[in-house]
Design a protein around this motif. Structure first.
Motif, PDB file in Angstrom:
ATOM      1  N   THR B 134       0.846  -1.260  -0.028  1.00  0.00           N
ATOM      2  CA  THR B 134      -0.023  -0.065   0.038  1.00  0.00           C
ATOM      3  C   THR B 134       0.712   1.193  -0.189  1.00  0.00           C
ATOM      4  N   ALA B 135       2.131   1.239   0.347  1.00  0.00           N
ATOM      5  CA  ALA B 135       3.068   2.231   0.146  1.00  0.00           C
ATOM      6  C   ALA B 135       4.616   1.558   0.160  1.00  0.00           C
ATOM      7  N   VAL B 136       5.300   2.332  -0.782  1.00  0.00           N
ATOM      8  CA  VAL B 136       6.594   1.827  -0.792  1.00  0.00           C
ATOM      9  C   VAL B 136       7.511   3.004  -0.922  1.00  0.00           C
ATOM     10  N   VAL B 137       8.656   3.132   0.224  1.00  0.00           N
ATOM     11  CA  VAL B 137       9.275   4.145   0.483  1.00  0.00           C
ATOM     12  C   VAL B 137      10.898   3.964   0.299  1.00  0.00           C
ATOM     13  N   ASP B 138      11.688   4.761  -0.438  1.00  0.00           N
ATOM     14  CA  ASP B 138      13.061   4.430  -0.192  1.00  0.00           C
ATOM     15  C   ASP B 138      13.583   4.728   1.218  1.00  0.00           C
ATOM     16  N   ILE B 139      14.348   3.583   1.577  1.00  0.00           N
ATOM     17  CA  ILE B 139      15.140   3.516   2.890  1.00  0.00           C
ATOM     18  C   ILE B 139      16.070   5.029   2.994  1.00  0.00           C
ATOM     19  N   THR B 140      15.715   5.938   3.874  1.00  0.00           N
ATOM     20  CA  THR B 140      16.672   6.923   4.221  1.00  0.00           C
ATOM     21  C   THR B 140      17.926   6.468   4.499  1.00  0.00           C
ATOM     22  N   PRO B 141      18.949   6.993   3.571  1.00  0.00           N
ATOM     23  CA  PRO B 141      20.608   6.614   3.938  1.00  0.00           C
ATOM     24  C   PRO B 141      20.896   7.524   5.407  1.00  0.00           C
ATOM     25  N   TYR B 142      21.814   6.955   6.133  1.00  0.00           N
ATOM     26  CA  TYR B 142      22.387   7.563   7.381  1.00  0.00           C
ATOM     27  C   TYR B 142      22.687   9.114   7.018  1.00  0.00           C
ATOM     28  N   LYS B 151       4.108   9.041   0.082  1.00  0.00           N
ATOM     29  CA  LYS B 151       2.633   9.229   0.575  1.00  0.00           C
ATOM     30  C   LYS B 151       1.819   8.510  -0.534  1.00  0.00           C
ATOM     31  N   SER B 152       0.947   7.703  -0.158  1.00  0.00           N
ATOM     32  CA  SER B 152       0.467   6.899  -1.126  1.00  0.00           C
ATOM     33  C   SER B 152      -1.002   7.354  -1.516  1.00  0.00           C
ATOM     34  N   SER B 153      -1.609   6.735  -2.548  1.00  0.00           N
ATOM     35  CA  SER B 153      -3.067   7.547  -2.713  1.00  0.00           C
ATOM     36  C   SER B 153      -3.963   7.252  -1.782  1.00  0.00           C
ATOM     37  N   LYS B 154      -4.049   6.072  -0.930  1.00  0.00           N
ATOM     38  CA  LYS B 154      -4.766   5.792   0.120  1.00  0.00           C
ATOM     39  C   LYS B 154      -4.578   6.747   1.470  1.00  0.00           C
ATOM     40  N   GLY B 155      -3.715   7.864   1.389  1.00  0.00           N
ATOM     41  CA  GLY B 155      -3.493   8.543   2.578  1.00  0.00           C
ATOM     42  C   GLY B 155      -2.458   7.856   3.317  1.00  0.00           C
ATOM     43  N   ILE B 156      -1.703   7.003   3.072  1.00  0.00           N
ATOM     44  CA  ILE B 156      -0.817   6.415   4.072  1.00  0.00           C
ATOM     45  C   ILE B 156       0.558   7.076   3.740  1.00  0.00           C
ATOM     46  N   LYS B 157       1.409   7.383   4.796  1.00  0.00           N
ATOM     47  CA  LYS B 157       2.642   7.897   4.721  1.00  0.00           C
ATOM     48  C   LYS B 157       3.626   6.948   5.251  1.00  0.00           C
ATOM     49  N   ALA B 158       4.843   6.733   4.744  1.00  0.00           N
ATOM     50  CA  ALA B 158       5.640   5.777   5.136  1.00  0.00           C
ATOM     51  C   ALA B 158       6.996   6.395   5.455  1.00  0.00           C
ATOM     52  N   PHE B 159       7.748   6.077   6.285  1.00  0.00           N
ATOM     53  CA  PHE B 159       9.268   6.326   6.338  1.00  0.00           C
ATOM     54  C   PHE B 159       9.943   5.110   7.038  1.00  0.00           C
ATOM     55  N   ALA B 160      11.312   4.907   6.566  1.00  0.00           N
ATOM     56  CA  ALA B 160      12.148   3.890   6.966  1.00  0.00           C
ATOM     57  C   ALA B 160      13.644   4.306   7.040  1.00  0.00           C
ATOM     58  N   GLY B 161      14.440   4.222   8.009  1.00  0.00           N
ATOM     59  CA  GLY B 161      15.731   4.569   8.180  1.00  0.00           C
ATOM     60  C   GLY B 161      16.016   4.725   9.744  1.00  0.00           C
ATOM     61  N   PRO B 162      17.486   4.936   9.590  1.00  0.00           N
ATOM     62  CA  PRO B 162      17.982   5.475  11.125  1.00  0.00           C
ATOM     63  C   PRO B 162      17.357   6.876  11.539  1.00  0.00           C
ATOM     64  N   ARG B 163      17.213   6.646  12.727  1.00  0.00           N
ATOM     65  CA  ARG B 163      16.645   7.953  13.607  1.00  0.00           C
ATOM     66  C   ARG B 163      17.317   7.923  15.285  1.00  0.00           C
ATOM     67  N   ASP B 164      17.147   9.054  15.684  1.00  0.00           N
ATOM     68  CA  ASP B 164      17.677   9.016  17.099  1.00  0.00           C
ATOM     69  C   ASP B 164      16.712   8.293  17.972  1.00  0.00           C
ATOM     70  N   LYS B 207      -7.229   6.775  10.300  1.00  0.00           N
ATOM     71  CA  LYS B 207      -8.070   6.047  11.392  1.00  0.00           C
ATOM     72  C   LYS B 207      -9.207   5.131  10.633  1.00  0.00           C
ATOM     73  N   THR B 208      -9.820   5.476   9.678  1.00  0.00           N
ATOM     74  CA  THR B 208     -10.905   4.807   8.957  1.00  0.00           C
ATOM     75  C   THR B 208     -10.294   3.562   8.483  1.00  0.00           C
ATOM     76  N   MET B 209      -9.144   3.373   8.426  1.00  0.00           N
ATOM     77  CA  MET B 209      -8.670   1.928   8.113  1.00  0.00           C
ATOM     78  C   MET B 209      -8.687   1.091   9.139  1.00  0.00           C
ATOM     79  N   LEU B 210      -8.690   1.474  10.379  1.00  0.00           N
ATOM     80  CA  LEU B 210      -8.601   0.545  11.641  1.00  0.00           C
ATOM     81  C   LEU B 210      -9.553   0.286  12.033  1.00  0.00           C
ATOM     82  N   GLY B 211     -10.803  -0.328  11.314  1.00  0.00           N
ATOM     83  CA  GLY B 211     -11.767  -0.656  12.199  1.00  0.00           C
ATOM     84  C   GLY B 211     -12.923   0.119  12.683  1.00  0.00           C
ATOM     85  N   PRO B 212     -14.074  -0.368  12.817  1.00  0.00           N
ATOM     86  CA  PRO B 212     -15.277   0.454  13.260  1.00  0.00           C
ATOM     87  C   PRO B 212     -15.292   1.119  14.747  1.00  0.00           C
ATOM     88  N   GLY B 213     -14.454   0.480  15.673  1.00  0.00           N
ATOM     89  CA  GLY B 213     -14.398   0.996  17.114  1.00  0.00           C
ATOM     90  C   GLY B 213     -13.770   1.984  17.469  1.00  0.00           C
TER      91      GLY B 213
END
Lengths: 178, 226
Positions: B134-142, B151-164, B207-213
Motif C-alpha cells: 500500500t506504500a513503498v518508500v526509499d530507505i533513508t540513508p544515514y 505518500k500513497s494514494s490511500k493517504g498512507i505515509k511511510a518512512f524507514a531509516g536510522p533515527r535517534d 483511522k478509518t482503515m483501523l476498524g469500526p471501534g
C-alpha cells in the motif's frame, strides 16, 4: 539507414526483456506470497518483559500470543509486582495488585481512535504512547508511588524527563540520527 | 519481613545479572536486547509507539524501532534485514487477537508496507504477504539531511531509516537500585540512551482503515524467513 535501425532494435530488445521479467515474477510486488515463519521479538508496553518476566522466560514471553499471556504469566507478574514493592496496596489509578497485574499480563498497547493518545498524562490512562511520554516515570509511579503516587519519591522518577533530541511536529516525527 | 524483602531483592538481582550476561555487552533498556533469541539481532525490537498524528487528528501513527543502541559509527553500516518482517498487529474488537496487520518488508533499498489488511494467518506461527504494497518508500540513508517520505494514494505515509532512539531512561541507576547499591534515583538523572540510534519504520494511516471501534489494541512483532 543502419545507424537508425540498430538503436531501435536495441530499444525493442530492452522492452521485450522488461516485459518478460515482469511476466515471470510478480507484476507489481516483489514480496507477494513470501512467508516469515520464525517468530522473533514481540513488544507492546515498554519494559514489561524486562521488568516483570524472569530472564529465563524472556524468549517464551516473546513467543506467547497476547491472548494467552494472562493465564501463563499472570501469577508471575503479580509476584514480581509485590517483590518490587512489598508494601503495594493500590496505585494512583486505583488498581489493586490483582487488577494491576491483570492489566499488565495481557501485553498489548491500548490505543484510542477518538481522543488524545498518551501512556499516562494524569487524566488519560493507556490511550496510546507518544514519543515524548515519560513511560519510565509513569510505570514506576504506578508500581512504587502508592495510592496517590507520592510514596517512595526516590523511586518514582529517574529524573530523565525528555529525550536527548527534540521531536518534530512533522512526519516522521522522530529526530535525525546522531 | 526484612529477610523476606532481602531474599526477594536477591532474586531480582540474580535475574537482572543473568539478563545482562545473556545479552553480552549489550544491556537492555525498554525492550532493547530483552531476550537471548533476539538480542543483538535484526529481530530485536526496541520500542513500539502508537499515537494520534500531530499533523492530522484523523490519522494514527505507528512507530516500530529495531536494532537499538547503535553508535553513530555503527549506524553508518546498520541496515534493515530483508529476511526480517516487522509486523504491527491490530486487534479491533478487544479480544487481543489480531484482526488487521501492517507488514513492513525491506527489499533492495526500499521498505514495502502492506495493509492495514486482514492477515492470511494469525498468531506467532507464521506470516505471509498476501497483498500488494500500500506504500513503498526509499530507505533513508544515514547521510541524508532530510528523511525520505512516501505518500500513497490511500493517504498512507511511510518512512524507514536510522533515527535517534526516542527512548530515554537512567538505566545504570535503575540497576544500582534493583541490586541494592542505591536507594533512589539521582536528580538530575543520566539518559543511558543519549547519543544512540535505532532503525525506525514509521507508518501513518487514516483511522478509518483501523476498524469500526473507538479503540484498538496494538503490538509489534518481528519474524524471519525460515
Amino acid at each position: 539507414m543502419k545507424k537508425i535501425f540498430y538503436p531501435s532494435l536495441l530499444i525493442m530488445a530492452v522492452s521485450v526483456t522488461a516485459c518478460h521479467k515482469d511476466n515471470n515474477s510478480t507484476p507489481t510486488d516483489p514480496n507477494t506470497g513470501v512467508t516469515f515463519a520464525v517468530q522473533g521479538d514481540q513488544v507492546a508496553r515498554p519494559g514489561l518483559n524486562i521488568v516483570f518476566i524472569s530472564s529465563a522466560e524472556h524468549d517464551k514471553f516473546n513467543q506467547t500470543e497476547p491472548s494467552q499471556m494472562a493465564s501463563i504469566f499472570g501469577t508471575e507478574i503479580k509476584n514480581k509486582l509485590l517483590a518490587l514493592n512489598p508494601n503495594y496496596t493500590t496505585n494512583k489509578i486505583g488498581l489493586t495488585a490483582d487488577q494491576f497485574a491483570g492489566a499488565l499480563s495481557t501485553d498489548v498497547l491500548n490505543v484510542s481512535l477518538t481522543g488524545p493518545t498518551t501512556f499516562y498524562d494524569g487524566t488519560h490512562v493507556l490511550t496510546g504512547r507518544n514519543l515524548a511520554d515519560d513511560v519510565i516515570d509513569d510505570n514506576f509511579t504506578l508500581i512504587f508511588g502508592g495510592i496517590d503516587g507520592t510514596s517512595n519519591p526516590g523511586l518514582t522518577s529517574d529524573h530523565v524527563d525528555k529525550n536527548d533530541k527534540d521531536f518534530s511536529n512533522s512526519f516522521p516525527y522522530e529526530a535525525s540520527p546522531w | 519481613m526484612q529477610l523476606n524483602k532481602k531474599k526477594r531483592k536477591s532474586i531480582i538481582v540474580a535475574s537482572i545479572l543473568t539478563a545482562m550476561l545473556g545479552g553480552g555487552a549489550i544491556v537492555w533498556a525498554s525492550d532493547h536486547g530483552d531476550a537471548p533469541a533476539v538480542s543483538g539481532k535484526t529481530t530485536d525490537i526496541t520500542d513500539l509507539y502508537v499515537f494520534q498524528s500531530p499533523e492530522n487528528n484523523s490519522n494514527l501513527v505507528f512507530v516500530g524501532n529495531v536494532q537499538g543502541l547503535l553508535s553513530p559509527e555503527a549506524t553508518k553500516t546498520a541496515a534493515f534485514d530483508e529476511k526480517t518482517l516487522l509486523e504491527f498487529k491490530i486487534d479491533t474488537d478487544n479480544d487481543n487477537k489480531e484482526d488487521l496487520v501492517i507488514q513492513c518488508v525491506p527489499k533492495n533499498g526500499k521498505m514495502y508496507i502492506y495493509g492495514p489488511i486482514k492477515p492470511a494467518t494469525v498468531g506467532t506461527t507464521s506470516s505471509t504477504i498476501n497483498s500488494d504494497a500500500t506504500a513503498v518508500v526509499d530507505i533513508t540513508p544515514y547521510t541524508a539531511t532530510t528523511p525520505t517520505v512516501a505518500k500513497s494514494s490511500k493517504g498512507i505515509k511511510a518512512f524507514a531509516g536510522p533515527r535517534d532512539d526516542p527512548f530515554f531512561f537512567d538505566l545504570p541507576q535503575y540497576l544500582k537500585i534493583i541490586s541494592g547499591q542505591a536507594t533512589s534515583y539521582n536528580n538530575p538523572g543520566t539518559d543511558a540512551l543519549a547519543g544512540t540510534n535505532v532503525l525506525s519504520v514509521v507508518v501513518e494511516v487514516p483511522k478509518t482503515m483501523l476498524g469500526p471501534g473507538s479503540t484498538i489494541n496494538v503490538w509489534l512483532e518481528t519474524k524471519q524467513k525460515s
